[in-house]
Design a protein around this motif. Sequence first.
Motif, PDB file in Angstrom:
ATOM      1  N   VAL A  79      -9.046   2.181   4.909  1.00 17.73           N
ATOM      2  CA  VAL A  79      -9.937   3.044   5.689  1.00 17.73           C
ATOM      3  C   VAL A  79      -9.410   3.301   7.099  1.00 17.73           C
ATOM      4  O   VAL A  79      -9.732   4.318   7.714  1.00 17.73           O
ATOM      5  CB  VAL A  79     -11.368   2.441   5.731  1.00 17.73           C
ATOM      6  CG1 VAL A  79     -11.459   1.314   6.764  1.00 17.73           C
ATOM      7  CG2 VAL A  79     -12.411   3.521   6.040  1.00 17.73           C
ATOM      8  N   ARG A  80      -8.567   2.429   7.610  1.00 22.81           N
ATOM      9  CA  ARG A  80      -8.045   2.633   8.973  1.00 22.81           C
ATOM     10  C   ARG A  80      -6.796   3.498   8.993  1.00 22.81           C
ATOM     11  O   ARG A  80      -6.304   3.836  10.058  1.00 22.81           O
ATOM     12  CB  ARG A  80      -7.787   1.289   9.656  1.00 22.81           C
ATOM     13  CG  ARG A  80      -6.607   0.497   9.142  1.00 22.81           C
ATOM     14  CD  ARG A  80      -6.575  -0.883   9.746  1.00 22.81           C
ATOM     15  NE  ARG A  80      -6.664  -0.878  11.197  1.00 22.81           N
ATOM     16  CZ  ARG A  80      -6.640  -1.955  11.961  1.00 22.81           C
ATOM     17  NH1 ARG A  80      -6.545  -3.143  11.398  1.00 22.81           N
ATOM     18  NH2 ARG A  80      -6.732  -1.867  13.262  1.00 22.81           N
ATOM     19  N   ARG A  81      -6.263   3.841   7.794  1.00 23.30           N
ATOM     20  CA  ARG A  81      -5.082   4.705   7.664  1.00 23.30           C
ATOM     21  C   ARG A  81      -3.974   4.268   8.631  1.00 23.30           C
ATOM     22  O   ARG A  81      -3.557   5.016   9.518  1.00 23.30           O
ATOM     23  CB  ARG A  81      -5.450   6.171   7.899  1.00 23.30           C
ATOM     24  CG  ARG A  81      -6.522   6.687   6.942  1.00 23.30           C
ATOM     25  CD  ARG A  81      -6.742   8.161   7.095  1.00 23.30           C
ATOM     26  NE  ARG A  81      -5.598   8.915   6.572  1.00 23.30           N
ATOM     27  CZ  ARG A  81      -5.429   9.233   5.296  1.00 23.30           C
ATOM     28  NH1 ARG A  81      -6.328   8.836   4.381  1.00 23.30           N
ATOM     29  NH2 ARG A  81      -4.380   9.912   4.893  1.00 23.30           N
ATOM     30  N   PRO A  82      -3.474   3.045   8.473  1.00 25.62           N
ATOM     31  CA  PRO A  82      -2.461   2.523   9.402  1.00 25.62           C
ATOM     32  C   PRO A  82      -1.071   3.089   9.107  1.00 25.62           C
ATOM     33  O   PRO A  82      -0.861   3.760   8.082  1.00 25.62           O
ATOM     34  CB  PRO A  82      -2.504   1.020   9.128  1.00 25.62           C
ATOM     35  CG  PRO A  82      -2.865   0.932   7.678  1.00 25.62           C
ATOM     36  CD  PRO A  82      -3.796   2.080   7.403  1.00 25.62           C
ATOM     37  N   GLU A  83      -0.148   2.780   9.984  1.00 21.13           N
ATOM     38  CA  GLU A  83       1.243   3.200   9.790  1.00 21.13           C
ATOM     39  C   GLU A  83       1.998   2.216   8.902  1.00 21.13           C
ATOM     40  O   GLU A  83       3.001   2.577   8.285  1.00 21.13           O
ATOM     41  CB  GLU A  83       1.943   3.313  11.147  1.00 21.13           C
ATOM     42  CG  GLU A  83       1.323   4.365  12.065  1.00 21.13           C
ATOM     43  CD  GLU A  83       1.843   4.242  13.485  1.00 21.13           C
ATOM     44  OE1 GLU A  83       3.066   4.064  13.657  1.00 21.13           O
ATOM     45  OE2 GLU A  83       1.026   4.312  14.417  1.00 21.13           O
ATOM     46  N   ILE A  84       1.528   0.975   8.880  1.00 19.50           N
ATOM     47  CA  ILE A  84       2.191  -0.060   8.080  1.00 19.50           C
ATOM     48  C   ILE A  84       1.136  -0.744   7.207  1.00 19.50           C
ATOM     49  O   ILE A  84       0.167  -1.307   7.729  1.00 19.50           O
ATOM     50  CB  ILE A  84       2.872  -1.122   8.976  1.00 19.50           C
ATOM     51  CG1 ILE A  84       3.853  -0.460   9.945  1.00 19.50           C
ATOM     52  CG2 ILE A  84       3.583  -2.168   8.134  1.00 19.50           C
ATOM     53  CD1 ILE A  84       4.364  -1.399  11.039  1.00 19.50           C
ATOM     54  N   TYR A  85       1.314  -0.678   5.898  1.00 15.04           N
ATOM     55  CA  TYR A  85       0.423  -1.386   4.975  1.00 15.04           C
ATOM     56  C   TYR A  85       1.108  -2.688   4.561  1.00 15.04           C
ATOM     57  O   TYR A  85       2.273  -2.674   4.136  1.00 15.04           O
ATOM     58  CB  TYR A  85       0.149  -0.554   3.724  1.00 15.04           C
ATOM     59  CG  TYR A  85      -0.778   0.611   3.957  1.00 15.04           C
ATOM     60  CD1 TYR A  85      -2.150   0.478   3.814  1.00 15.04           C
ATOM     61  CD2 TYR A  85      -0.269   1.864   4.311  1.00 15.04           C
ATOM     62  CE1 TYR A  85      -3.006   1.552   4.026  1.00 15.04           C
ATOM     63  CE2 TYR A  85      -1.115   2.946   4.517  1.00 15.04           C
ATOM     64  CZ  TYR A  85      -2.478   2.786   4.381  1.00 15.04           C
ATOM     65  OH  TYR A  85      -3.322   3.849   4.590  1.00 15.04           O
ATOM     66  N   VAL A  86       0.383  -3.780   4.707  1.00 14.83           N
ATOM     67  CA  VAL A  86       0.923  -5.092   4.357  1.00 14.83           C
ATOM     68  C   VAL A  86       0.019  -5.723   3.305  1.00 14.83           C
ATOM     69  O   VAL A  86      -1.153  -6.006   3.575  1.00 14.83           O
ATOM     70  CB  VAL A  86       1.018  -6.008   5.603  1.00 14.83           C
ATOM     71  CG1 VAL A  86       1.486  -7.397   5.202  1.00 14.83           C
ATOM     72  CG2 VAL A  86       1.964  -5.415   6.636  1.00 14.83           C
ATOM     73  N   PHE A  87       0.558  -5.933   2.113  1.00 16.23           N
ATOM     74  CA  PHE A  87      -0.206  -6.523   1.010  1.00 16.23           C
ATOM     75  C   PHE A  87       0.420  -7.867   0.643  1.00 16.23           C
ATOM     76  O   PHE A  87       1.513  -7.917   0.080  1.00 16.23           O
ATOM     77  CB  PHE A  87      -0.208  -5.597  -0.203  1.00 16.23           C
ATOM     78  CG  PHE A  87      -0.842  -4.259   0.057  1.00 16.23           C
ATOM     79  CD1 PHE A  87      -2.211  -4.109   0.060  1.00 16.23           C
ATOM     80  CD2 PHE A  87      -0.046  -3.143   0.316  1.00 16.23           C
ATOM     81  CE1 PHE A  87      -2.798  -2.870   0.311  1.00 16.23           C
ATOM     82  CE2 PHE A  87      -0.620  -1.904   0.563  1.00 16.23           C
ATOM     83  CZ  PHE A  87      -2.002  -1.766   0.571  1.00 16.23           C
TER      84      PHE A  87
END
Length: 575
Positions: A485-493
Amino acid sequence: MIKLFKNLQPYRWTIGLVLVLIFLQSLSELYLPTLMADIVDKGIVTGDNGYIWRIGGLMLLVTAASGLFSIFASYHSSKISAGFGRIMRGKTFAHVESFSLQEFDKLGTASLITRTTNDITQVQQVLLMMMRMMVSAPMMCIGGIIMAFSKDPALALVIVCVMPVLALTIYLIARKAIPLFKSMQTKIDKLNLVLRENLTGVRVIRAFNRIEHEKKRFDEANLDLTDTAVRANKIMAAMMPMMMLIMNFTSIAIIWFGGGRISTGHMQVGDLMAFLQYAMQIMFSLIMVSMMFVMVPRASASAVRINQVLDTVPEILDRPAAKVAAKRGGHVVFDNVTFSYPGAEKPAVSNISFEVKPGEITAIIGGTGSGKSTLLSLIARFYDIDSGSLKVDGIDVRDITQESLRSKIGFVQQKAVLFTGTVRDNIGYGKEDASDEEIRHAAEIAQATSFIAEKQEGYEAIISQGGANLSGGQRQRLSIARALVRRPEIYVFDDSFSALDYKTDANLRAALKQETTDSSVIIVAQRVSTIMDADRIIVLDEGEVAGIGTHRQLMETSNVYREIVSSQLAEGEIA
């Protein structure tokens, strides 16, 4: 403790008012025995009923005034101590929020909870007692001695002789009780730790049928605290009988010697009665001081523990020249990075070098303890690296403010953490001003709409503490939606798909690929099927890079990767 009392600055005028009220109350109480002496000597002895009524009325007025002063002083002192507790809890909580993970590891979660609650309450209670007792007791003691000497200096020597005995008794009792009260705080920590572990690990305890074992652990910690408290209170219980014994012997001595002085005409009956009351006021003021001597050390021990938290400087701080990170896409570069946990014998990761590019999916795989989650913690700067460089969009993470760095990251950790509230609250936690449409879209990408729709309240369904009323897969999907929901530049899973079935996992990754075309995606996973389609796979082995490439490249070049794949997939699937 004095250091903590600097936080009373907003209440300085109210404290001044309390001191004035207590001073007036003390004067009122010191004046009453003199009025009583006048009634006896000038009213009852002479039979002057008019004088008795006048002075009696004055005594009632003085008593009423003393009562009003006491009520207002109690009200304002309670308000001050409660306000002080609120300030200290807020200040301690805010400071703890600035801690890095190293400070949490060092101080311990259970201890931080105790310090923020029980320890602050101890100091708060002592502050209330200090404003009432520690101010009024010296006033009553000094005032009582002055008034006693004014009535009969010779008889006042009885009080002078008794005071050292009283002081010695207080000292002997306090010397034994104070260390016990200090140790109680540490034992409360221990009890809190055991209780917290029991409540958070209740499923494991029941699954392994260890309820009796945990009861025994709790009983041991509880009994240890109880024994210490009982020993301390037994010692304190001896104080009041000792004090009353000394006071009664003092009364006998005053009446004995006072009666002789009345018979020789050196003293009047009313003065002896007043003298007795002044002696009692002096004694009670010393008892109040003795109670403070016991309470203050315990509160001092609590104050030391609170100051230890407030004086702890976080290891990770924004540098003076730290910049606000610009929105550039989330390009991450590890260049020869080495990191060790505090006190560890060897580095958790060594000489790590790889690149994460926007629009690509980078996967990290490796055995347990190979350092996968550690690398993700370093990107979010939960820890600082020992050597090498870690850059985001060309800037060292240590030169970016923590707030702006983390605003670029959508972090989904290994253990899904949810908060008490609604489904909407938990998804919206990732973006404070998220619209309903954004929340629904994030839930749809995270494959969470199906189980949300099954709930009668939908997005307003209540999530219990820690998401206990959801399955592991449902918790993971809500955590993923929170990051989306925050539409970040870096997704960390960080192994965030482990609780999902294969179909949901595949659907989520497909939807995720469409959603994150302009962002960097980093996935830590145990399942090879989750990362086979990644643009880049980093293989870790015992904290070092054992291979970098696509699935096909690694199958040809990396023995470690081939072992992982062959342990999970059949021959047909590998091909």
